[in-house]
Design a protein around this motif. Sequence first.
Motif, mmCIF file in Angstrom:
data_model
loop_
_atom_site.group_PDB
_atom_site.id
_atom_site.type_symbol
_atom_site.label_atom_id
_atom_site.label_comp_id
_atom_site.label_asym_id
_atom_site.label_seq_id
_atom_site.Cartn_x
_atom_site.Cartn_y
_atom_site.Cartn_z
ATOM 1 N N ILE A 53 0.834 -1.212 0.000
ATOM 2 C CA ILE A 53 0.000 0.000 0.000
ATOM 3 C C ILE A 53 0.865 1.258 0.000
ATOM 4 O O ILE A 53 0.716 2.110 -0.899
ATOM 5 C CB ILE A 53 -1.004 -0.037 1.163
ATOM 6 C CG1 ILE A 53 -2.030 -1.146 0.915
ATOM 7 C CG2 ILE A 53 -1.701 1.321 1.326
ATOM 8 C CD1 ILE A 53 -2.976 -1.411 2.071
ATOM 9 N N PRO A 54 1.783 1.442 0.965
ATOM 10 C CA PRO A 54 2.637 2.634 0.870
ATOM 11 C C PRO A 54 3.530 2.652 -0.367
ATOM 12 O O PRO A 54 3.823 3.727 -0.906
ATOM 13 C CB PRO A 54 3.465 2.592 2.166
ATOM 14 C CG PRO A 54 3.311 1.217 2.705
ATOM 15 C CD PRO A 54 1.990 0.726 2.236
ATOM 16 N N MET A 90 -7.910 -0.850 -0.961
ATOM 17 C CA MET A 90 -7.792 -2.215 -0.461
ATOM 18 C C MET A 90 -9.024 -2.997 -0.863
ATOM 19 O O MET A 90 -10.139 -2.635 -0.487
ATOM 20 C CB MET A 90 -7.662 -2.215 1.069
ATOM 21 C CG MET A 90 -7.508 -3.607 1.658
ATOM 22 S SD MET A 90 -5.934 -4.350 1.191
ATOM 23 C CE MET A 90 -6.366 -6.100 1.242
ATOM 24 N N ASP A 91 -8.825 -4.039 -1.633
ATOM 25 C CA ASP A 91 -9.923 -4.937 -2.000
ATOM 26 C C ASP A 91 -10.080 -5.948 -0.868
ATOM 27 O O ASP A 91 -9.362 -6.947 -0.805
ATOM 28 C CB ASP A 91 -9.615 -5.629 -3.321
ATOM 29 C CG ASP A 91 -10.777 -6.471 -3.831
ATOM 30 O OD1 ASP A 91 -11.623 -6.867 -3.009
ATOM 31 O OD2 ASP A 91 -10.818 -6.746 -5.042
ATOM 32 N N ARG A 119 -15.016 -13.847 6.790
ATOM 33 C CA ARG A 119 -14.836 -13.386 8.173
ATOM 34 C C ARG A 119 -13.695 -12.394 8.317
ATOM 35 O O ARG A 119 -13.694 -11.554 9.216
ATOM 36 C CB ARG A 119 -14.559 -14.573 9.097
ATOM 37 C CG ARG A 119 -15.688 -15.532 9.326
ATOM 38 C CD ARG A 119 -15.212 -16.653 10.235
ATOM 39 N NE ARG A 119 -14.037 -17.343 9.671
ATOM 40 C CZ ARG A 119 -13.191 -18.079 10.407
ATOM 41 N NH1 ARG A 119 -13.356 -18.190 11.722
ATOM 42 N NH2 ARG A 119 -12.175 -18.692 9.830
ATOM 43 N N PHE A 120 -12.694 -12.528 7.436
ATOM 44 C CA PHE A 120 -11.499 -11.722 7.593
ATOM 45 C C PHE A 120 -11.545 -10.398 6.823
ATOM 46 O O PHE A 120 -10.606 -9.607 6.920
ATOM 47 C CB PHE A 120 -10.274 -12.531 7.163
ATOM 48 C CG PHE A 120 -10.070 -13.768 7.988
ATOM 49 C CD1 PHE A 120 -9.768 -13.683 9.333
ATOM 50 C CD2 PHE A 120 -10.218 -15.027 7.425
ATOM 51 C CE1 PHE A 120 -9.594 -14.820 10.108
ATOM 52 C CE2 PHE A 120 -10.044 -16.174 8.193
ATOM 53 C CZ PHE A 120 -9.734 -16.071 9.540
ATOM 54 N N ALA A 121 -12.605 -10.146 6.075
ATOM 55 C CA ALA A 121 -12.688 -8.905 5.302
ATOM 56 C C ALA A 121 -12.601 -7.653 6.176
ATOM 57 O O ALA A 121 -11.882 -6.704 5.833
ATOM 58 C CB ALA A 121 -13.952 -8.888 4.455
ATOM 59 N N PRO A 122 -13.300 -7.595 7.324
ATOM 60 C CA PRO A 122 -13.166 -6.392 8.161
ATOM 61 C C PRO A 122 -11.740 -6.156 8.648
ATOM 62 O O PRO A 122 -11.266 -5.017 8.695
ATOM 63 C CB PRO A 122 -14.122 -6.669 9.328
ATOM 64 C CG PRO A 122 -15.133 -7.620 8.774
ATOM 65 C CD PRO A 122 -14.356 -8.500 7.842
ATOM 66 N N GLN A 123 -11.048 -7.234 9.008
ATOM 67 C CA GLN A 123 -9.665 -7.068 9.463
ATOM 68 C C GLN A 123 -8.767 -6.584 8.340
ATOM 69 O O GLN A 123 -7.838 -5.802 8.558
ATOM 70 C CB GLN A 123 -9.147 -8.391 10.036
ATOM 71 C CG GLN A 123 -9.705 -8.729 11.405
ATOM 72 C CD GLN A 123 -11.037 -9.461 11.336
ATOM 73 O OE1 GLN A 123 -11.679 -9.523 10.290
ATOM 74 N NE2 GLN A 123 -11.459 -10.025 12.459
ATOM 75 N N ALA A 179 -5.456 -2.296 6.368
ATOM 76 C CA ALA A 179 -5.111 -1.425 5.247
ATOM 77 C C ALA A 179 -5.144 0.038 5.669
ATOM 78 O O ALA A 179 -4.314 0.846 5.232
ATOM 79 C CB ALA A 179 -6.073 -1.662 4.086
ATOM 80 N N LYS A 180 -6.095 0.396 6.532
ATOM 81 C CA LYS A 180 -6.153 1.773 7.037
ATOM 82 C C LYS A 180 -4.872 2.112 7.782
ATOM 83 O O LYS A 180 -4.317 3.211 7.638
ATOM 84 C CB LYS A 180 -7.367 1.946 7.941
ATOM 85 C CG LYS A 180 -7.519 3.364 8.489
ATOM 86 C CD LYS A 180 -8.767 3.507 9.327
ATOM 87 C CE LYS A 180 -8.884 4.937 9.861
ATOM 88 N NZ LYS A 180 -10.115 5.139 10.672
ATOM 89 N N ALA A 181 -4.387 1.170 8.584
ATOM 90 C CA ALA A 181 -3.158 1.404 9.345
ATOM 91 C C ALA A 181 -1.960 1.635 8.430
ATOM 92 O O ALA A 181 -1.016 2.342 8.807
ATOM 93 C CB ALA A 181 -2.889 0.222 10.274
#
Length: 253
Positions: free
Chosen positions: A170-171, A182-183, A203-207, A212-214
């Motif tokens: 990402i960076p 982030m997909d 289940r892991f989509a929110p994480q 990705a925000k971090a």
Amino acid sequence: MMKEATIIAGPCVIESAELLNIIARKLVEINEKQGTDIIFKASFDKANRTSIRSFRGPGLERGLQMLSDIKSTYGLRILTDIHEAWQAEPVGEVCDVLQIPAFLCRQTDLLVAAARTGRTVNIKKAQFLSGKDMWYPVEKVREAGAKDVWLTERGNMMGYNNLVVDFRNIPDMLEIVPTVIMDCTHSVQRPGGSNGKTGGDRRFAPQMALAAKAFGATGWFFEVHPDPDKGLSDAANMMELDKLEPLITEIIQ
């Protein structure tokens, strides 16, 4: 509030007008409550299904008409993907964002055709490339005249039938373009890992979204469905529609 966040949501594939309307109404509701501008996503053709017997969608002509109806009825911006260069021009007449599928992100003619529409081009990072490698697809669309280019992270192949996300991409990609998405649902796939179709674990989509925000992501992509297990494509990975708003709220605060 994170006002500049780019959020994309919708079903994996166009299954019916009824499904599109259900999801579009929910996105409008979230936009009104959260002050967001969610872009509606759906595919008119899933040309890369694992099995030849898998559902692909209504096709270009009918699919674009259905997406145009959503745009005119609800005022939502529209994103869809293209797989062949000749599709770019008609899709660009309807859609605000043309998406380049990950496996096709090095296809020069496809990238150039998308750029020449004058629409925003969202290039998904291939499962076999690093974030830094995406400089070259971006260079192709910029050379062809694209003014607004996005990149999307969706994981890398790791062994058989699995993906892993290296969030350092990402960076790395933010050094190339200002909008990196982030997909969150495709990145939890297990490609081809479910007896002739792609499996995964929603289940892991929110994480994925919060991680990705971090790492500085400026956008998020969610495939959603009122009843994901009955979805005709990517059923194992799509999020439940009613879980979208709480997650968006957490992301943008």
